[in-house]
Design an enzyme around this catalytic site. Structure first.
Site, short mmCIF file in Angstrom:
data_model
loop_
_atom_site.label_atom_id
_atom_site.label_comp_id
_atom_site.label_asym_id
_atom_site.label_seq_id
_atom_site.Cartn_x
_atom_site.Cartn_y
_atom_site.Cartn_z
CD GLN A 195 44.98 38.31 36.13
OE1 GLN A 195 44.38 38.75 37.07
NE2 GLN A 195 44.49 37.02 35.89
CB ALA A 236 43.55 36.91 44.75
CG HIS A 237 42.46 37.56 40.07
ND1 HIS A 237 43.35 37.09 39.34
CD2 HIS A 237 41.66 36.50 40.55
CE1 HIS A 237 43.29 35.66 39.09
NE2 HIS A 237 42.35 35.47 40.06
CG ASN A 238 38.06 38.88 39.20
OD1 ASN A 238 38.18 40.07 38.87
ND2 ASN A 238 38.27 37.55 38.68
CB SER A 256 36.12 35.05 42.17
OG SER A 256 36.99 35.24 40.77
#
Length: 303
Positions: A195, A236-238, A256
């Site tokens: 991360q 969340a991430h991305n 994503s």
């Protein structure tokens, strides 16, 4: 800030009917308004509350007339009232300089007229733009950035490298740039996927209390200009969120996923990973969007 009805009419592009010298120094509901408070009426049919109010000035629809009141006629009274409120009401005032209990790294770059509250911690190579307010117990990790005229309410955390634009407002307890929830199973256990990506928030973004926005894993999580995010939201991430989208409380957006421009997400919406919500789509409260699904431009979905 005190304005006259004439000044407000010019600012709003509204038609003035009545005393242009009427003073306006605040806003209120009709029942609780004083003489210098601005109120609004959505329609002529619902103008009785405004008529009975002590307020001297009313934002209302075209053709509204109330005895003894100055009227600012607007095509969309509620929007005009909100725009007027932003002009009249004072924003938090930046008091130049840090509190004596703040801990500030020598390499931090602090702009002019920046207010830094009690027990704030500012790490190495942090940058804070002119006129920003950093309230008590905030923590800004090394290399993080806050633009000009932004406002971090108490106990906001920016993880290292997180970037926040100009005129952003982050409410109490929000965490920006923490690790995403990424794990890979192998050799009989879960291994953390790296991360180490970026976290970028553009100008004029509002983030609600206790909302969390994760940094990218290998890419960048990005929140575009004018996005408004409610309390208790998880991003969340991305994830990428387009300009002027709005996200209600307790929504979760998985890794994503892409949210387009001017999208509206209702309360408790759940979006699984790698989904796409195209521009101007509406996802109603408590809707679930399965993994990889696309909601098309302008579509409204529920359930």
């Amino acid at each position: 800030m005190t304005r006259t009805a004439s000044e407000l009419a010019e600012y709003l592009g509204a038609k003035l009917a009545g005393d242009g010298r009427a003073r306006i120094s605040g806003i209120a509901s009709p029942e609780h308004a004083l003489k210098e408070d601005l109120i609004y009426a959505d329609s002529i049919a619902h103008s009785q509350r405004a008529a009975a109010s002590e307020a001297a000035c009313v934002v209302g629809p075209q053709g509204l007339r109330l005895e003894g009141k100055t009227i600012l006629e607007a095509g969309d009274p509620k929007f005009a009232f909100a725009k007027a409120a932003a002009w009249i009401l004072p924003r938090g005032e930046a008091k130049s300089g840090p509190h004596s209990s703040a801990v500030i790294a020598a390499s931090a770059k602090i702009g002019a007229r920046v207010s830094i509250g009690a027990y704030v911690v500012i790490g190495e190579d942090v940058s804070i733009g002119d006129g920003s307010i950093i309230e008590a117990f905030c923590c800004l990790g090394h290399g993080s950035r806050v633009g000009q005229d932004s406002w971090l309410h108490p106990r906001v955390t920016l993880y290292p490298g997180a970037k926040l634009g100009n005129r952003a407002e982050v409410h109490a307890g929000a965490v920006i740039g923490g690790d995403g929830f990424g794990y890979v199973f192998g050799d009989g256990k879960f291994w953390k996927f790296p991360q180490v990506g970026g976290m970028e928030i553009a100008d004029d973004v509002v983030i609600g209390s206790n909302t969390t926005i994760d940094r990218g894993s290998l890419d960048t999580t990005s929140i575009s200009t004018g996005v408004k995010i409610d309390n208790l939201v998880q991003i969340a991430h991305n994830v990428k969120i387009g300009e002027h989208s709005i996200i209600a409380a307790q929504t979760g957006i998985s890794g994503s996923s892409i949210v387009g421009k001017r999208v509206m997400l209702g309360g408790q919406v759940g979006i699984a990973e790698r989904c796409t919500i195209e521009d101007t789509a509406i996802v109603g409260a408590q809707a679930g969007v399965p993994t990889g699904k696309t909601i098309r431009q302008g579509q409204t979905v529920w359930g």
